[in-house]
Design a protein around this motif. Structure first.
Motif, PDB file in Angstrom:
ATOM      1  N   ASP A  99       0.863  -1.189   0.000  1.00 12.30           N
ATOM      2  CA  ASP A  99       0.000   0.000   0.000  1.00 12.30           C
ATOM      3  C   ASP A  99       0.902   1.244   0.000  1.00 12.30           C
ATOM      4  O   ASP A  99       1.760   1.370   0.872  1.00 12.30           O
ATOM      5  N   SER A 146      -1.317   2.171   8.961  1.00  2.85           N
ATOM      6  CA  SER A 146      -2.294   2.784   8.068  1.00  2.85           C
ATOM      7  C   SER A 146      -2.519   1.871   6.867  1.00  2.85           C
ATOM      8  O   SER A 146      -1.575   1.303   6.324  1.00  2.85           O
ATOM      9  N   LEU A 149      -6.488   0.233   1.343  1.00  8.70           N
ATOM     10  CA  LEU A 149      -7.065  -0.635   0.313  1.00  8.70           C
ATOM     11  C   LEU A 149      -7.712  -1.870   0.934  1.00  8.70           C
ATOM     12  O   LEU A 149      -7.205  -2.397   1.932  1.00  8.70           O
ATOM     13  N   ALA A 195      -8.673   5.307  14.907  1.00  5.90           N
ATOM     14  CA  ALA A 195      -9.102   6.697  14.767  1.00  5.90           C
ATOM     15  C   ALA A 195      -9.501   6.947  13.312  1.00  5.90           C
ATOM     16  O   ALA A 195      -8.788   6.546  12.388  1.00  5.90           O
TER      17      ALA A 195
END
Ligand code: B1M
Length: 211
Positions: A99, A146, A149, A195
């Motif tokens: 990613d 993070s 996709l 978050a």
């Protein structure tokens, strides 16, 4: 039209020079960095995403808008630091393997640094083993993962499993985020927190640090 609308519209026009110029003007006029972000850059980028999804624009345009956003974020970084507060803890963060989306991660970093965190940016396309070695060697208070996709979101769980297998899971608090991640998914894979945006990431990091 307000400065913030100008910023949002310049992203929709993929005009990085205008995005940077209007961002500079807004900073000089004393608009708080968080306002420039939340009411200028983020709405502009959201629209870019929507137009990409509906087929109105294509990857090269999205790339141009992404580059414009990155440049504007670099201008905002000192402003966030000025508006920030005292030092918190240490935070290592990266985008998972396969990613390469980093705009959101970089925003999270800017907000964390602006709020006093010492951040190690591991970059994008980070192999699972690298997350483990960072926890082993650098012992950050928090590890941030993070994923943007549906084809990479399972890496979050992969990293948590790898940390467990290496006996490192209890040494670090794990926060996950990114457009495809949800609170339910975070709970399911045993992350310490999720978050939905950069502002809440900072609030959550502080909460988890003190827990
Ligand atoms: Co990509 N892309 N992209 N892309 N791209 C998305 C994610 C997509 C939703 C677009 C779409 O179809 N509508 C779609 C994913 C679909 C899916 O899987 N569900 C998609 C796709 C398919 C792809 C490619 C596969 C396209 C292709 O090649 N055919 C390809 C994949 C490349 C790869 O990674 N291997 C690709 C490529 C790219 C570009 C390179 C062109 C570019 C990335 C540039 C870059 O990042 N340097 C790009 C972009 C820009 C997007 C969109 C348009 C915008 C993403 C973005 O930066 N948003 C995006 C559409 C969208 O999301 N609406 C899309 C702004 C950013 C501020 O938000 O990243 O969500 P976000 O981050 C937020 C929160 O999520 C949260 O805080 C941030 C700030 O508020 N957050 C965290 C993020 N990480 C966090 C971590 C935390 C906590 C909160 O704790 C650790």
């Amino acid at each position: 039209m307000s400065r913030l609308d100008e910023i949002a519209n310049s992203l929709l026009d993929f005009d990085g020079i205008r995005t940077s110029d209007w961002t500079r003007v807004a900073i000089e006029e004393g608009v708080p960095a968080v306002e420039i972000l939340n009411r200028g850059l983020l709405p502009g980028m959201k629209n870019v995403g929507e137009r990409f999804r509906s087929g109105d624009i294509f990857l090269p345009e999205v790339l141009l808008a992404g580059k414009a956003m990155k440049e504007a974020m670099a201008l905002l970084k000192p402003a966030f630091q000025r508006e920030g507060v005292s030092r918190r803890g240490t935070f290592a963060i990266g985008t998972v393997k396969d990613d390469i989306h980093d705009i959101g991660k970089n925003l999270v970093i800017i907000m964390l640094e602006g709020n006093g965190w010492e951040v190690t940016d591991l970059g994008v396309d980070v192999p699972t083993e690298e997350f483990c070695s960072v926890v082993r060697d650098k012992a950050p208070d928090m590890l941030g993962l993070s994923a943007l996709l549906t084809t990479t979101v399972m890496r979050l769980q992969e990293v948590i499993h790898a940390l467990e297998a290496d006996g490192l899971r209890k040494k670090v608090k794990i926060m996950v985020g990114g457009a495809v991640v949800t609170q339910a998914y975070a709970d399911k894979i045993g992350a310490d927190g999720y978050a939905p945006n950069a502002v809440e990431a900072v609030e959550l990091a502080e909460l988890l640090l003190n827990r």
